[in-house]
Enzyme design. Sequence first.
Site, mmCIF file in Angstrom:
data_model
loop_
_atom_site.group_PDB
_atom_site.id
_atom_site.type_symbol
_atom_site.label_atom_id
_atom_site.label_comp_id
_atom_site.label_asym_id
_atom_site.label_seq_id
_atom_site.Cartn_x
_atom_site.Cartn_y
_atom_site.Cartn_z
ATOM 1 N N SER A 95 0.288 -1.466 -0.433
ATOM 2 C CA SER A 95 -0.405 -0.244 -0.156
ATOM 3 C C SER A 95 0.987 1.815 -0.114
ATOM 4 O O SER A 95 0.779 2.873 -0.466
ATOM 5 C CB SER A 95 -1.140 -0.028 1.005
ATOM 6 O OG SER A 95 -1.583 -1.435 1.162
ATOM 7 N N THR A 136 -11.231 9.814 -0.506
ATOM 8 C CA THR A 136 -13.178 9.155 0.570
ATOM 9 C C THR A 136 -13.368 10.018 1.610
ATOM 10 O O THR A 136 -12.491 11.075 1.770
ATOM 11 C CB THR A 136 -12.495 8.023 0.701
ATOM 12 O OG1 THR A 136 -11.480 7.182 -0.420
ATOM 13 C CG2 THR A 136 -13.655 7.249 1.680
ATOM 14 N N GLU A 137 -14.256 10.075 1.751
ATOM 15 C CA GLU A 137 -14.856 10.841 2.666
ATOM 16 C C GLU A 137 -15.580 10.257 3.649
ATOM 17 O O GLU A 137 -15.507 9.179 3.294
ATOM 18 C CB GLU A 137 -15.855 12.125 2.186
ATOM 19 C CG GLU A 137 -14.493 12.892 0.937
ATOM 20 C CD GLU A 137 -16.024 14.715 0.674
ATOM 21 O OE1 GLU A 137 -17.026 14.439 0.828
ATOM 22 O OE2 GLU A 137 -15.110 15.491 -0.083
ATOM 23 N N ARG A 247 -5.254 0.013 -8.694
ATOM 24 C CA ARG A 247 -6.323 -1.495 -8.483
ATOM 25 C C ARG A 247 -5.621 -2.689 -9.414
ATOM 26 O O ARG A 247 -5.099 -3.835 -8.850
ATOM 27 C CB ARG A 247 -7.393 -1.746 -9.164
ATOM 28 C CG ARG A 247 -8.331 -0.514 -8.303
ATOM 29 C CD ARG A 247 -9.298 0.187 -9.510
ATOM 30 N NE ARG A 247 -10.257 1.055 -8.293
ATOM 31 C CZ ARG A 247 -11.736 1.601 -9.043
ATOM 32 N NH1 ARG A 247 -11.716 1.475 -9.896
ATOM 33 N NH2 ARG A 247 -12.695 2.235 -8.057
ATOM 34 N N LEU A 342 -3.314 -24.527 9.750
ATOM 35 C CA LEU A 342 -2.224 -23.606 10.919
ATOM 36 C C LEU A 342 -2.943 -24.233 12.242
ATOM 37 O O LEU A 342 -2.279 -24.487 13.644
ATOM 38 C CB LEU A 342 -1.788 -22.710 10.838
ATOM 39 C CG LEU A 342 -1.018 -21.987 9.769
ATOM 40 C CD1 LEU A 342 -1.412 -20.522 9.233
ATOM 41 C CD2 LEU A 342 0.378 -22.580 10.128
ATOM 42 N N GLY A 343 -4.491 -24.385 12.629
ATOM 43 C CA GLY A 343 -5.033 -25.158 13.808
ATOM 44 C C GLY A 343 -4.544 -23.877 14.927
ATOM 45 O O GLY A 343 -5.070 -22.434 14.106
ATOM 46 N N GLU A 367 -9.700 1.022 -3.123
ATOM 47 C CA GLU A 367 -10.140 1.036 -4.353
ATOM 48 C C GLU A 367 -11.096 -0.419 -5.347
ATOM 49 O O GLU A 367 -10.651 -0.163 -6.304
ATOM 50 C CB GLU A 367 -8.732 -0.171 -5.146
ATOM 51 C CG GLU A 367 -7.502 0.409 -3.985
ATOM 52 C CD GLU A 367 -6.984 1.667 -4.447
ATOM 53 O OE1 GLU A 367 -7.127 2.011 -5.684
ATOM 54 O OE2 GLU A 367 -6.194 2.675 -3.951
ATOM 55 N N THR A 369 -14.607 -1.392 -4.137
ATOM 56 C CA THR A 369 -14.663 -3.113 -3.563
ATOM 57 C C THR A 369 -15.091 -4.117 -4.436
ATOM 58 O O THR A 369 -15.109 -4.183 -5.461
ATOM 59 C CB THR A 369 -16.100 -2.793 -2.017
ATOM 60 O OG1 THR A 369 -17.215 -1.892 -2.999
ATOM 61 C CG2 THR A 369 -15.955 -0.875 -1.592
HETATM 62 C C1 FAD Z 1 -7.070 0.986 5.724
HETATM 63 C C2 FAD Z 1 -7.885 1.599 4.783
HETATM 64 C C3 FAD Z 1 -6.765 2.640 4.024
HETATM 65 C C4 FAD Z 1 -7.480 3.308 3.251
HETATM 66 N N1 FAD Z 1 -6.765 4.340 2.397
HETATM 67 C C5 FAD Z 1 -7.239 4.952 1.054
HETATM 68 C C6 FAD Z 1 -6.646 5.716 0.443
HETATM 69 O O1 FAD Z 1 -5.279 6.251 0.477
HETATM 70 N N2 FAD Z 1 -6.704 6.893 -0.445
HETATM 71 C C7 FAD Z 1 -8.280 7.337 -0.587
HETATM 72 O O2 FAD Z 1 -9.190 8.110 -0.794
HETATM 73 N N3 FAD Z 1 -9.531 5.999 0.502
HETATM 74 C C8 FAD Z 1 -8.933 4.984 1.001
HETATM 75 N N4 FAD Z 1 -9.031 4.030 1.962
HETATM 76 C C9 FAD Z 1 -11.260 3.974 1.708
HETATM 77 C C10 FAD Z 1 -11.316 3.160 0.241
HETATM 78 O O3 FAD Z 1 -11.145 3.294 -0.584
HETATM 79 C C11 FAD Z 1 -12.668 2.743 1.555
HETATM 80 O O4 FAD Z 1 -13.520 2.411 2.174
HETATM 81 C C12 FAD Z 1 -13.948 2.285 0.143
HETATM 82 O O5 FAD Z 1 -14.184 2.850 -1.773
HETATM 83 C C13 FAD Z 1 -15.617 1.762 0.270
HETATM 84 O O6 FAD Z 1 -15.771 3.447 1.429
HETATM 85 P P1 FAD Z 1 -16.653 2.467 1.767
HETATM 86 O O7 FAD Z 1 -15.648 2.427 3.753
HETATM 87 O O8 FAD Z 1 -16.909 4.611 2.394
HETATM 88 O O9 FAD Z 1 -18.362 2.112 2.204
HETATM 89 P P2 FAD Z 1 -19.439 1.928 1.508
HETATM 90 O O10 FAD Z 1 -19.290 2.713 0.378
HETATM 91 O O11 FAD Z 1 -20.228 3.089 2.600
HETATM 92 O O12 FAD Z 1 -19.522 0.695 1.268
HETATM 93 C C14 FAD Z 1 -19.919 -0.677 1.832
HETATM 94 C C15 FAD Z 1 -20.197 -1.695 1.703
HETATM 95 O O13 FAD Z 1 -21.576 -1.306 1.113
HETATM 96 C C16 FAD Z 1 -21.519 -2.280 -0.591
HETATM 97 N N5 FAD Z 1 -22.099 -0.673 -1.637
HETATM 98 C C17 FAD Z 1 -21.965 0.068 -1.932
HETATM 99 N N6 FAD Z 1 -22.675 0.330 -2.451
HETATM 100 C C18 FAD Z 1 -23.401 -0.591 -3.062
HETATM 101 C C19 FAD Z 1 -23.966 -0.610 -4.136
HETATM 102 N N7 FAD Z 1 -24.647 0.447 -4.944
HETATM 103 N N8 FAD Z 1 -24.173 -1.801 -4.418
HETATM 104 C C20 FAD Z 1 -24.425 -3.126 -3.254
HETATM 105 N N9 FAD Z 1 -23.869 -2.658 -2.197
HETATM 106 C C21 FAD Z 1 -23.124 -1.331 -2.344
HETATM 107 C C22 FAD Z 1 -20.243 -2.318 -0.158
HETATM 108 O O14 FAD Z 1 -19.613 -2.522 -1.702
HETATM 109 C C23 FAD Z 1 -19.437 -2.281 1.389
HETATM 110 O O15 FAD Z 1 -19.380 -3.318 1.050
HETATM 111 C C24 FAD Z 1 -9.050 2.819 2.626
HETATM 112 C C25 FAD Z 1 -9.840 1.933 3.621
HETATM 113 C C26 FAD Z 1 -9.110 1.174 4.589
HETATM 114 C C27 FAD Z 1 -9.541 0.373 4.836
#
Ligand code: FAD
Length: 387
Positions: A95, A136-137, A247, A342-343, A367, A369
Amino acid sequence: MAFEGVDFLRLDELYSDEERLARDSVREFVSREFLPRIQEHVRRDGSFPMELVPRMAELGLFGANLHGYGCAGLSNVAYGLVMQELERGDSGLRSFASVQGSLVMHPIHTWGSEAQKERWLPRLAAGRAIGCFGLTEPDFGSFASGMLTKAVRHGDRWVLNGTKRWITNGSVADVALVWARSEDGVQGFLVEKGTPGLVTSDIRGKLSLRASITSELSLQDVEVRESDRLPGAQGLRAALGCLTQARYGIAWGAIGAAMACYDEVVHYCRERIVQGGPLAGKQLTQEKLVEMLAGITKAQLLALRVGRLKDEGKLHHTMVSLAKRENVDMALRVARAARELLGANGIVDDHQAMRHMLNLETVRTYEGTHEVHTLILGKHITGLDAI
Ligand SMILES: Cc1cc2nc3c(=O)[nH]c(=O)nc-3n(C[C@H](O)[C@H](O)[C@H](O)COP(=O)(O)OP(=O)(O)OC[C@H]3O[C@@H](n4cnc5c(N)ncnc54)[C@H](O)[C@@H]3O)c2cc1C
């Protein structure tokens, strides 16, 4: 025992000398310099071995597939193999390099002004500056188009307001690429560390990607110059273009995490005696090991084809979606099965499988989901946008 990789179909024969050399040098770096440190960093949530950054730069790991400005200019397949080896160490290590190279250097290289390129790229390539990517926000992850962060222009200055969350390396970054909504659509701004109004705080309590710094960026009336805006990055499409680069690296990286788990568990099962014989000799164990090897081998073929297409300029972003989706899914299944074999030993951090398994939960989420890539591919197949 030295890690020898997993190469059931003799794919080594399909890589160039440059590609094998890049892979082998990173493999050695990970074994000798990174792995002896990982346990300590995992135990300290949110810490990364920053002392390795100059060494990573020396190996050309930052922006490795970019050309000029001090970058290594590797092929995309060599770059992929580098990502594979880094993630064999830990997803946090990959990462770090992904964010620096694909999410910060790539956009500056592609959409930056000449002055921005000259100012930032050599420093980022040399590890003298660290970058982060703020898209991301708190309320908008999967669908960044809803972003609330705003950029308002006042003459030759811009004022940014908003919050970015889950930002890898946010608190240690010398420069943050912040995406914000303006009157002319979404734009990317380079915000330097120490700019008044920019406050960072780290997210604690992560059970995944612990050896990585993850932060929140708060921007309150942060002023940047027009010359800090990426002139070529117009609209959300540019931000999504960066994600395609990252990605692509993840599709390779996931193979590395799976290889680490497979390698560990094959050795373990040979040594572990259950009911008077090695665990490796049991039918159910062998089925699990075969599933792992089959998954890794198919993922390698997928990554290699996608990499060659990228080198030929024929890659479509949906192909990257398929590779990220499938390879991360495979790696998570391999890590879970390895942990199971690995239990009880598998739940302590002397073994790698559970650390990789937990990391891969993040990799499945960031990147794009798993579900988002499903919807991207669903639209490609049907022409109907289900989002
Ligand atoms: C450790 C870590 C590092 C990260 N680093 C970065 C970074 O450097 N820069 C950055 O900008 N972001 C970063 N991210 C953010 C990451 O890209 C987001 O967490 C990701 O895009 C998912 O957004 P969310 O967590 O808001 O989930 P949500 O968008 O709230 O989604 C929650 C769940 O709902 C599902 N879902 C959403 N919409 C739909 C739909 N229409 N239909 C069906 N299912 C749906 C999703 O697949 C997921 O399972 C990081 C995240 C983590 C955990």
